[in-house]
Design a protein around this motif. Structure first.
Motif, mmCIF file in Angstrom:
data_model
loop_
_atom_site.group_PDB
_atom_site.id
_atom_site.type_symbol
_atom_site.label_atom_id
_atom_site.label_comp_id
_atom_site.label_asym_id
_atom_site.label_seq_id
_atom_site.Cartn_x
_atom_site.Cartn_y
_atom_site.Cartn_z
ATOM 1 N N ILE A 1 -10.370 -0.616 -1.962
ATOM 2 C CA ILE A 1 -8.984 -0.194 -1.782
ATOM 3 C C ILE A 1 -8.574 -0.439 -0.328
ATOM 4 N N SER A 2 -7.370 -0.912 -0.141
ATOM 5 C CA SER A 2 -6.813 -1.071 1.196
ATOM 6 C C SER A 2 -5.310 -0.849 1.126
ATOM 7 N N THR A 3 -4.824 0.087 1.923
ATOM 8 C CA THR A 3 -3.388 0.322 1.987
ATOM 9 C C THR A 3 -2.805 -0.372 3.221
ATOM 10 N N CYS A 4 -3.625 -1.121 3.896
ATOM 11 C CA CYS A 4 -3.219 -1.812 5.112
ATOM 12 C C CYS A 4 -2.605 -3.165 4.746
ATOM 13 N N ARG A 5 -1.385 -3.419 5.192
ATOM 14 C CA ARG A 5 -0.726 -4.686 4.893
ATOM 15 C C ARG A 5 -1.066 -5.768 5.902
ATOM 16 N N ALA B 1 -8.284 13.651 9.876
ATOM 17 C CA ALA B 1 -7.672 13.184 11.120
ATOM 18 C C ALA B 1 -8.403 11.969 11.678
ATOM 19 N N ILE B 2 -9.723 11.992 11.631
ATOM 20 C CA ILE B 2 -10.508 10.849 12.135
ATOM 21 C C ILE B 2 -10.216 9.592 11.334
ATOM 22 N N THR B 3 -10.123 9.719 10.003
ATOM 23 C CA THR B 3 -9.808 8.534 9.200
ATOM 24 C C THR B 3 -8.404 8.027 9.483
ATOM 25 N N GLY B 4 -7.480 8.933 9.792
ATOM 26 C CA GLY B 4 -6.122 8.514 10.141
ATOM 27 C C GLY B 4 -6.060 7.843 11.493
ATOM 28 N N ILE B 5 -6.814 8.360 12.450
ATOM 29 C CA ILE B 5 -6.786 7.805 13.800
ATOM 30 C C ILE B 5 -7.506 6.461 13.871
ATOM 31 N N THR B 6 -8.671 6.367 13.220
ATOM 32 C CA THR B 6 -9.462 5.127 13.284
ATOM 33 C C THR B 6 -8.993 4.072 12.281
ATOM 34 N N ARG B 7 -8.170 4.491 11.312
ATOM 35 C CA ARG B 7 -7.650 3.604 10.263
ATOM 36 C C ARG B 7 -8.738 3.043 9.360
ATOM 37 N N VAL B 8 -9.862 3.755 9.256
ATOM 38 C CA VAL B 8 -10.961 3.332 8.388
ATOM 39 C C VAL B 8 -11.342 4.504 7.497
ATOM 40 N N CYS B 9 -11.239 4.322 6.183
ATOM 41 C CA CYS B 9 -11.642 5.330 5.213
ATOM 42 C C CYS B 9 -12.881 4.818 4.487
ATOM 43 N N VAL C 1 -6.633 1.434 6.163
ATOM 44 C CA VAL C 1 -5.640 2.493 6.022
ATOM 45 C C VAL C 1 -4.341 2.006 6.659
ATOM 46 N N GLY C 2 -3.286 1.956 5.841
ATOM 47 C CA GLY C 2 -1.999 1.475 6.317
ATOM 48 C C GLY C 2 -1.238 2.525 7.106
ATOM 49 N N LYS C 3 -0.051 2.139 7.573
ATOM 50 C CA LYS C 3 0.744 2.993 8.449
ATOM 51 C C LYS C 3 1.175 4.287 7.758
ATOM 52 N N ARG C 4 1.714 4.192 6.550
ATOM 53 C CA ARG C 4 2.155 5.396 5.834
ATOM 54 C C ARG C 4 0.981 6.302 5.512
ATOM 55 N N ASP C 5 -0.103 5.714 5.040
ATOM 56 C CA ASP C 5 -1.310 6.470 4.722
ATOM 57 C C ASP C 5 -1.847 7.157 5.979
ATOM 58 N N ARG C 6 -1.800 6.463 7.086
ATOM 59 C CA ARG C 6 -2.273 6.994 8.359
ATOM 60 C C ARG C 6 -1.439 8.205 8.795
ATOM 61 N N LEU C 7 -0.128 8.078 8.752
ATOM 62 C CA LEU C 7 0.753 9.179 9.126
ATOM 63 C C LEU C 7 0.592 10.372 8.189
ATOM 64 N N PHE C 8 0.421 10.094 6.899
ATOM 65 C CA PHE C 8 0.217 11.151 5.921
ATOM 66 C C PHE C 8 -1.080 11.905 6.198
ATOM 67 N N TYR D 1 -12.701 4.425 0.666
ATOM 68 C CA TYR D 1 -11.973 3.269 0.148
ATOM 69 C C TYR D 1 -12.881 2.045 0.024
ATOM 70 N N LYS D 2 -13.871 1.938 0.885
ATOM 71 C CA LYS D 2 -14.722 0.737 0.951
ATOM 72 C C LYS D 2 -15.400 0.399 -0.382
ATOM 73 N N PRO D 3 -16.120 1.336 -1.044
ATOM 74 C CA PRO D 3 -16.821 0.966 -2.279
ATOM 75 C C PRO D 3 -15.886 0.518 -3.405
ATOM 76 N N PHE D 4 -14.660 1.006 -3.373
ATOM 77 C CA PHE D 4 -13.708 0.669 -4.430
ATOM 78 C C PHE D 4 -12.818 -0.524 -4.078
#
Length: 67
Positions: free
Chosen positions: A61-65, A45-53, A5-12, A56-59
């Motif tokens: 997907i990563s918004t983390c740069r 909130a937990i996914t935003g704080i830990t930066r792990v969704c 989970v990237g920064k923008r995704d995390r803040l959102f 996203y894993k099975p697909f």
């Protein structure tokens, strides 16, 4: 776990969690839906704080740069 989970995704996610909690607490969300909305807010909130969704894993997907 590796962050996906990237920064923008995390803040959102954190902003959405706060908004859902406020809507439930203020009574805008009907009382019979308040508890499920709180649960969703906590999960988001937990996914935003830990930066792990886990969704996203099975697909792959990563918004983390960051590497």
């Amino acid at each position: 776990m590796k962050p996906n989970v990237g920064k923008r995704d995390r803040l959102f996610r954190i902003a959405v969690a706060i908004a859902l909690a406020i809507l439930s607490y203020s009574g805008i969300i009907p009382e019979n839906l308040a508890m499920p909305v709180y649960i969703v807010a906590i999960i988001v909130a937990i996914t935003g704080i830990t930066r792990v969704c886990l969704l996203y894993k099975p697909f792959g997907i990563s918004t983390c740069r960051e590497k």
